[in-house]
Design an enzyme around this catalytic site. Structure first.
Site, PDB file in Angstrom:
ATOM      1  N   TYR A   1       0.823  -1.205   0.000  1.00  0.00           N
ATOM      2  CA  TYR A   1       0.000   0.000   0.000  1.00  0.00           C
ATOM      3  C   TYR A   1       0.859   1.258   0.000  1.00  0.00           C
ATOM      4  CZ  TYR A   1      -4.239   2.655   1.277  1.00  0.00           C
ATOM      5  OH  TYR A   1      -5.311   3.507   1.296  1.00  0.00           O
TER       6      TYR A   1
ATOM      7  N   SER B   1       1.091  -7.856   1.715  1.00  0.00           N
ATOM      8  CA  SER B   1       0.102  -6.896   2.201  1.00  0.00           C
ATOM      9  C   SER B   1      -0.868  -6.539   1.072  1.00  0.00           C
ATOM     10  CB  SER B   1       0.800  -5.673   2.784  1.00  0.00           C
ATOM     11  OG  SER B   1      -0.121  -4.863   3.503  1.00  0.00           O
ATOM     12  N   GLN B   2      -0.927  -5.277   0.632  1.00  0.00           N
ATOM     13  CA  GLN B   2      -1.792  -4.960  -0.500  1.00  0.00           C
ATOM     14  C   GLN B   2      -1.451  -5.850  -1.691  1.00  0.00           C
ATOM     15  OE1 GLN B   2      -3.094  -0.881  -2.475  1.00  0.00           O
ATOM     16  NE2 GLN B   2      -1.058  -1.440  -3.201  1.00  0.00           N
TER      17      GLN B   2
ATOM     18  N   ASP C   1      -0.086  -9.562  13.910  1.00  0.00           N
ATOM     19  CA  ASP C   1      -0.283  -8.545  12.879  1.00  0.00           C
ATOM     20  C   ASP C   1      -1.582  -7.780  13.131  1.00  0.00           C
ATOM     21  OD1 ASP C   1      -0.506  -7.041  10.570  1.00  0.00           O
ATOM     22  OD2 ASP C   1      -0.167  -8.710   9.199  1.00  0.00           O
TER      23      ASP C   1
ATOM     24  N   HIS D   1       3.296  -7.468  10.985  1.00  0.00           N
ATOM     25  CA  HIS D   1       3.033  -7.331   9.563  1.00  0.00           C
ATOM     26  C   HIS D   1       4.250  -7.637   8.678  1.00  0.00           C
ATOM     27  CE1 HIS D   1       0.326  -6.352   6.382  1.00  0.00           C
ATOM     28  NE2 HIS D   1       1.023  -5.324   5.947  1.00  0.00           N
TER      29      HIS D   1
END
Length: 332
Positions: free
Chosen positions: A92, A183-184, A269, A305
């Site tokens: 992101y 992630s994204q 996370d 994360h």
């Protein structure tokens, strides 16, 4: 920092009844058909990267709406015959960066396409931002009152077109392509897996964009908090927002995936809570009747994360080599 979500034995069974709009498949068939009406217009120009063992190309291809999307394509200098390929989507707020920044997969013998994220990276604008749309800061609520105008409609379409672009390159074996991201990027990889036929492997790490109904009410960390902030100010739109998000929930689209998958999750996370990752994992491939042995998840109990970081890269390299058999030059 501590584990805060469901216990692991409950996470392993967590498969919430995620809402799926009745026209979901028609929506995406229409979206991708409109995209396919544009010529791919893929170009690949060599660039200097300062590296002795990797060739890099500055790639442009037509994404959503025919808009130009940029990417880096990395190839091992020593190569014989068409290569298996890995398409990587990004986290992101980040773009493709500089040519030498991401090179793991090319070092391992793959063609490696790193797709820029429209409107997030410096090299690919998002010309379809609708004037008058109200959004919270960030990308997660851009156009969120209408699936046709939602930001991730454009980005997911770009992701599917990126696979077509790498398949079109003469150095690539189009039958051996994997998608990955963190992630994204992991959420985009799951969406691409549900929307792209013929992928051979999917490697989503600590994926974002999964299980929106839980994520929006369970964590107060960005980016998911953008949804909360938007609905907090625009209370009457809560139902409309969640309806739009249901078209783009990576856990929902992942039901349609048919390629073997290797997930990762960090049990501490708070950005992408473990239950949202497990929702995607447990729904993955269910519509395609994927055999249970064709998906696995690496669990990192004391990580947040960052997930498994470089240790998980070792796992991914071994897992993907079993499926795509890269031609790795002999070490001198």
């Amino acid at each position: 920092m501590a584990q805060f979500d469901l216990p692991l034995d409950q996470l392993e069974q967590y498969r919430p009844a995620l809402p799926e709009p009745p026209d979901l498949d028609a929506f995406w068939a229409k979206t991708l058909a409109e995209s396919d009406a544009h010529d791919l217009a893929m170009t690949a120009e060599p660039v200097a990267n300062g590296l002795a063992t990797i060739d890099t190309f500055d790639v442009t291809f037509a994404g959503y709406g025919g808009h130009p999307v940029r990417a880096w394509l990395h190839l091992p200098v020593t190569r014989t015959g068409p290569l298996p390929a890995v398409v990587e989507y990004l986290g992101y707020g980040s773009g493709r960066g500089v040519p030498h920044e991401k090179r793991l997969w090319a070092c391992a013998g793959y063609a490696h396409l790193v797709m820029d994220s429209r409107g997030q990276g410096a090299d690919t604008p998002d010309p379809d931002v609708a004037t008058g749309d109200v959004a919270a800061p960030g990308f997660l609520t851009r156009g969120v009152l209408d699936p046709e105008r939602y930001y991730y409609r454009r980005l997911y379409t770009d992701a599917v077109r990126a696979v077509a672009a790498v398949r079109a390159h003469p150095a690539v074996d189009p039958a051996r392509v994997a998608v990955t991201g963190t992630s994204q990027g992991g959420g985009i990889a799951l969406a691409a897996a549900g929307l792209t036929p013929g992928l051979q492997a999917v490697l989503p790490d600590v994926p974002f964009l999964c299980c929106f109904p839980r994520a929006a009410t369970f964590t107060d960390q960005p980016p998911y908090v953008e949804i909360t902030r938007y609905v907090k100010l625009h209370r009457a739109h809560a139902g409309t927002v969640m309806r739009t998000l249901s078209y783009f929930d990576a856990a929902v689209l992942a039901r349609r995936a048919g390629a073997p998958a290797l997930f990762s999750v960090g049990l501490m996370d708070r950005i992408c809570p473990p239950s949202t990752v497990y929702a995607a994992f447990n729904h993955y491939g269910t519509r395609a009747a994927l055999p249970a042995g064709d998906k696995r998840i690496s669990v990192y109990p004391f990580n947040d994360h960052e997930g498994g970081g470089p240790d998980h890269e070792v796992v991914k390299l071994a897992w993907l080599a079993e499926r795509l058999s890269p031609s790795i030059p002999a070490k001198r």
